[in-house]
Design an enzyme around this catalytic site. Structure first.
Site, mmCIF file in Angstrom:
data_model
loop_
_atom_site.group_PDB
_atom_site.id
_atom_site.type_symbol
_atom_site.label_atom_id
_atom_site.label_comp_id
_atom_site.label_asym_id
_atom_site.label_seq_id
_atom_site.Cartn_x
_atom_site.Cartn_y
_atom_site.Cartn_z
ATOM 1 N N ASP A 103 0.872 -1.179 0.000
ATOM 2 C CA ASP A 103 0.000 0.000 0.000
ATOM 3 C C ASP A 103 0.907 1.226 0.000
ATOM 4 O OD1 ASP A 103 -2.840 -1.112 0.643
ATOM 5 O OD2 ASP A 103 -1.593 -2.034 2.180
ATOM 6 N N ARG A 155 4.999 3.175 2.833
ATOM 7 C CA ARG A 155 5.670 1.946 3.258
ATOM 8 C C ARG A 155 7.155 1.934 2.915
ATOM 9 N NH1 ARG A 155 1.191 1.212 6.136
ATOM 10 N NH2 ARG A 155 -0.457 0.016 5.128
ATOM 11 N N HIS A 192 -10.789 -1.984 10.223
ATOM 12 C CA HIS A 192 -9.719 -2.744 10.858
ATOM 13 C C HIS A 192 -10.155 -3.246 12.239
ATOM 14 C CE1 HIS A 192 -7.406 -0.414 7.881
ATOM 15 N NE2 HIS A 192 -6.558 -1.426 7.911
ATOM 16 N N LYS A 224 -9.275 1.030 -4.897
ATOM 17 C CA LYS A 224 -9.911 0.602 -3.649
ATOM 18 C C LYS A 224 -10.699 1.771 -3.047
ATOM 19 C CE LYS A 224 -5.754 1.633 -0.892
ATOM 20 N NZ LYS A 224 -4.627 1.075 -0.121
ATOM 21 N N HIS A 225 -11.674 1.498 -2.139
ATOM 22 C CA HIS A 225 -12.123 0.217 -1.588
ATOM 23 C C HIS A 225 -13.578 0.051 -2.022
ATOM 24 C CE1 HIS A 225 -9.114 1.928 1.222
ATOM 25 N NE2 HIS A 225 -8.737 0.677 1.477
ATOM 26 N N ARG A 244 -6.637 10.454 2.802
ATOM 27 C CA ARG A 244 -6.251 9.439 1.814
ATOM 28 C C ARG A 244 -7.064 9.585 0.526
ATOM 29 N NH1 ARG A 244 -6.855 3.824 4.757
ATOM 30 N NH2 ARG A 244 -5.933 3.084 2.795
ATOM 31 N N ASP A 288 -9.977 -6.879 0.827
ATOM 32 C CA ASP A 288 -9.166 -6.213 1.839
ATOM 33 C C ASP A 288 -8.707 -7.299 2.814
ATOM 34 O OD1 ASP A 288 -7.919 -4.177 3.237
ATOM 35 O OD2 ASP A 288 -9.700 -2.904 3.330
#
Length: 449
Positions: free
Chosen positions: A158, A166, A270, A257-258, A227, A342
């Site tokens: 991601d 990342r 999450h 996404k999503h 985001r 996901d």
């Protein structure tokens, strides 16, 4: 363009030679690796290989998409069919699972998951990518472990920019999508896609879970926010599709996404299961505008969200829903690319449906890949569940082949490879280009609110 056609011809000729020389095999040995060259991508647009008729449970979910790209060359379809015909059931199931790995170095369990379960891909998080040298070594070790695999590995991350970064600290930082959206400049968004692709390629990765096509319509949203490119469907569509095309043009697979849209949630999936009480018509007119545009523009991969839409399907979240994945994404929107869930260990699934049973439901609903990125035992359990379900007839092999065809077609299209990646030097990183791009972004957004 000519280079891509040449690369494709080389790939197909190589495969024909390998298959011709191996035609006497009984299929019990591991299939030959997908013989693809490193560094060149196929034409953009969703591959639409001819597939066997799907089983009864999904026949109504696979209409011929009106916006489908031109069919791939016959040789490409034949290449996929040849690989598929040599794969064991265990190898096929493995291609439908993406795992995560612990830490910054290869361990025996990760090696076993690749070699014994034949998993088709690995997702990396920031804790895996601490240093450039260590991260690329990990990538190369995973590739090497797959040397007898039926196809090269998806190596995913991601990498959005902003707080979802990342890459190791050696890379120049990239602002979040909201900052890019303020520019309202599709050229800047497309350039961003190219820069993200440069980052991934330097690290030996080939699949980016970006761009985010969620519309930030709920100010209480705890997980999307900056985001997103913004709170207007047309802006998100314009900027998101441009970033997607920048990634694809640079040879990196983009996963939008999503789906069906995470922007109007007030709960983080999450931790808990978000519930969005919108009708199908409301979703089509708002949340789906960017996804529809991306599909029409050649999206290759869509990530399905763990969100319950009770007015559309009141039993299971989108990622497990035949109504949403089969009828709507596959049917109404005509998407025939790869659908990936996901992460299945997220609280929305683990606490309400179970990771193992949820993974089977996702595949039966029309998803091609389930992502199980945490806890090796759970990855093993998901593989066992899918394999046993195939053996007892709950999951037909024709349904499995349908997904594996899409997966192999995508890997062939982007010519991904398990060849080792050289450890980049500072000069190999796109830092100067990122700094120049940020200057352009600042100039474009100066004075804008």
């Amino acid at each position: 363009m000519m280079k891509r056609h040449i690369a494709c011809l080389v790939t197909l000729l190589t495969l024909a030679i390998i298959i011709g020389c191996s035609s006497g095999d009984n299929g019990n040995e591991a299939a030959d690796p997908l013989p693809i060259e490193q560094g060149s991508a196929g034409e953009t647009g969703t591959p639409t290989p001819s597939v066997s008729a799907p089983p009864a449970e999904s026949q109504t979910h696979e209409p011929e998409p009106s916006n489908a790209a031109s069919p791939p060359p016959a040789g490409e379809v034949d290449a996929v069919s040849a690989i598929l015909s040599r794969m064991t059931l265990e190898e096929k199931i493995g291609q439908m699972i993406m795992i995560g790995v612990d830490g910054t170095a290869m361990d025996q369990t990760a090696e076993r998951l690749i070699q014994d379960l034949h998993v088709g891909g690995v997702i990396f998080y920031q804790n895996n990518l601490k240093t450039i040298g260590g991260a690329v070594k990990l990538v190369n070790d995973l590739k090497a472990a797959n040397h007898k695999g039926a196809a090269p590995l998806f190596l995913a991350v991601d990498q959005e920019g902003g707080k979802i970064n990342r890459m190791p600290a050696d890379f120049e930082t990239i602002p979040d999508s909201h900052a890019v959206g303020k520019s309202n400049d599709a050229n800047l968004a497309k350039a961003l896609g190219g820069l993200l692709a440069d980052e991934l390629r330097a690290m030996g990765l080939n699949l980016n879970f970006a761009p985010v096509l969620d519309i930030n319509s709920n100010p209480n949203n705890p997980v999307i926010g900056v985001r997103s490119f913004g709170n207007k469907p047309d802006l998100v569509a314009k900027m998101g599709v441009a970033e997607m095309q920048g990634l694809q043009d640079a040879g990196i697979i983009a996963a939008v996404k999503h789906f069906p849209g995470h922007g109007d949630t007030s709960v983080d999936s999450h931790r808990e299961l978000p519930v969005v009480s919108k009708s199908l018509e409301e979703l089509q007119d708002f949340e789906w505008v960017p996804f529809r545009s991306a599909i029409e523009s050649g999206a290759d991969v869509v990530m399905a969200a763990h969100i319950l839409f009770p007015r559309v399907d009141n039993e299971v979240p989108a990622s497990l829903s035949k109504v949403i994945i089969g009828d709507q994404l596959r049917g109404t929107l005509g998407f025939d690319g790869v659908v990936i869930t996901d992460e299945m260990t997220m609280g929305a699934i683990a606490n309400n449906y179970g990771i193992v049973n949820g993974s089977l439901k996702a595949i039966l609903a029309g998803s091609d890949i389930v992502m199980v990125a945490h806890e090796y035992s759970k990855m093993q359990s998901v593989h066992n569940k899918l394999l046993n379900s195939a053996k007892d007839g709950t999951l037909s092999e024709r349904r499995i082949d349908e997904s594996v065809r899409r997966i192999l077609s995508l890997k062939l299209k982007y010519a991904i490879s398990d060849e080792p990646t050289p450890i980049p030097t500072a000069a190999d990183l796109p830092n100067e280009q990122i700094r120049e791009w940020k200057t352009r972004l600042n100039q474009a957004t100066s004075g804008r609110k």
